[in-house]
Design an enzyme around this catalytic site. Structure first.
Site, PDB file in Angstrom:
ATOM      1  N   SER A  94       0.851  -1.093   0.025  1.00 47.67           N
ATOM      2  CA  SER A  94      -0.087   0.110   0.336  1.00 47.67           C
ATOM      3  C   SER A  94       0.378   1.484   0.147  1.00 47.67           C
ATOM      4  O   SER A  94       2.342   1.019   0.244  1.00 47.67           O
ATOM      5  CB  SER A  94      -1.415   0.255   1.161  1.00 47.67           C
ATOM      6  N   HIS A  95       0.323   2.063  -0.585  1.00 45.15           N
ATOM      7  CA  HIS A  95       1.028   3.485   0.289  1.00 45.15           C
ATOM      8  C   HIS A  95       1.114   4.219   1.419  1.00 45.15           C
ATOM      9  O   HIS A  95       1.437   5.592   1.561  1.00 45.15           O
ATOM     10  CB  HIS A  95      -0.040   4.467  -1.499  1.00 45.15           C
ATOM     11  N   SER A  96       0.626   3.327   1.633  1.00 44.44           N
ATOM     12  CA  SER A  96       0.541   3.869   3.500  1.00 44.44           C
ATOM     13  C   SER A  96       0.575   2.092   4.557  1.00 44.44           C
ATOM     14  O   SER A  96       0.236   2.106   4.466  1.00 44.44           O
ATOM     15  CB  SER A  96      -1.046   4.717   3.722  1.00 44.44           C
TER      16      SER A  96
ATOM     17  N   SER B 120      -0.225   2.050  -9.292  1.00 43.93           N
ATOM     18  CA  SER B 120       1.824   2.191  -9.582  1.00 43.93           C
ATOM     19  C   SER B 120       2.520   1.465  -8.003  1.00 43.93           C
ATOM     20  O   SER B 120       3.578   1.631  -8.572  1.00 43.93           O
ATOM     21  CB  SER B 120       2.181   4.021  -8.933  1.00 43.93           C
TER      22      SER B 120
END
Length: 130
Positions: A10-12, A72
């Site tokens: 995840s981006h987080s 991405s």
């Protein structure tokens, strides 16, 4: 007999930590979920190094399934997968929370990597039919 392990990307880092916490409540003890969230400096984004490290930790003879949150993240996952050309790795296109849940359950039942991936990707079809 080794089970398929899962890497959630995840981006987080908070999102993957939450997913790991949630799935840990329902998974079998021999199924492992590894987080790869955020950038190397703790920001929002993804890191090939974090993904590579999670794949290394998750490695098992049964294989590793990768799940990601946004497009991405899949690009960085593909780069990381290229570093393990001889490993049994698959990336599933599915909602990350539902996918991780289904992957943990299916892996716990002793399914193969291909079977786990197919079950996880079926969550897309279930969501589209609602």
């Amino acid at each position: 007999m080794p089970k398929v392990n899962v890497v959630v990307i995840s981006h987080s880092d908070k999102i993957v930590a939450g997913i790991v916490d949630l799935i840990s409540q329902v998974k079998q003890p021999d199924v492992h979920i590894f987080p790869a969230g955020g950038t190397d400096d703790g920001g929002i984004g993804t890191s090939v190094e974090k993904i590579t490290s999670a794949i290394y930790q998750a490695h098992t003879e049964a294989g590793v399934l990768l799940l990601y949150d946004l497009g991405s993240a899949s690009m960085n996952a593909e780069v990381a997968m290229e570093m393990y050309p001889d490993s049994l790795l698959e990336m599933a296109d599915a909602p990350i929370v539902e996918g991780a849940y289904v992957a943990a359950v299916e892996s716990g039942l002793g399914r193969t990597l291909r079977e786990v991936k197919e079950a996880v990707e079926s969550t897309n079809r279930m969501n589209q039919s609602e």
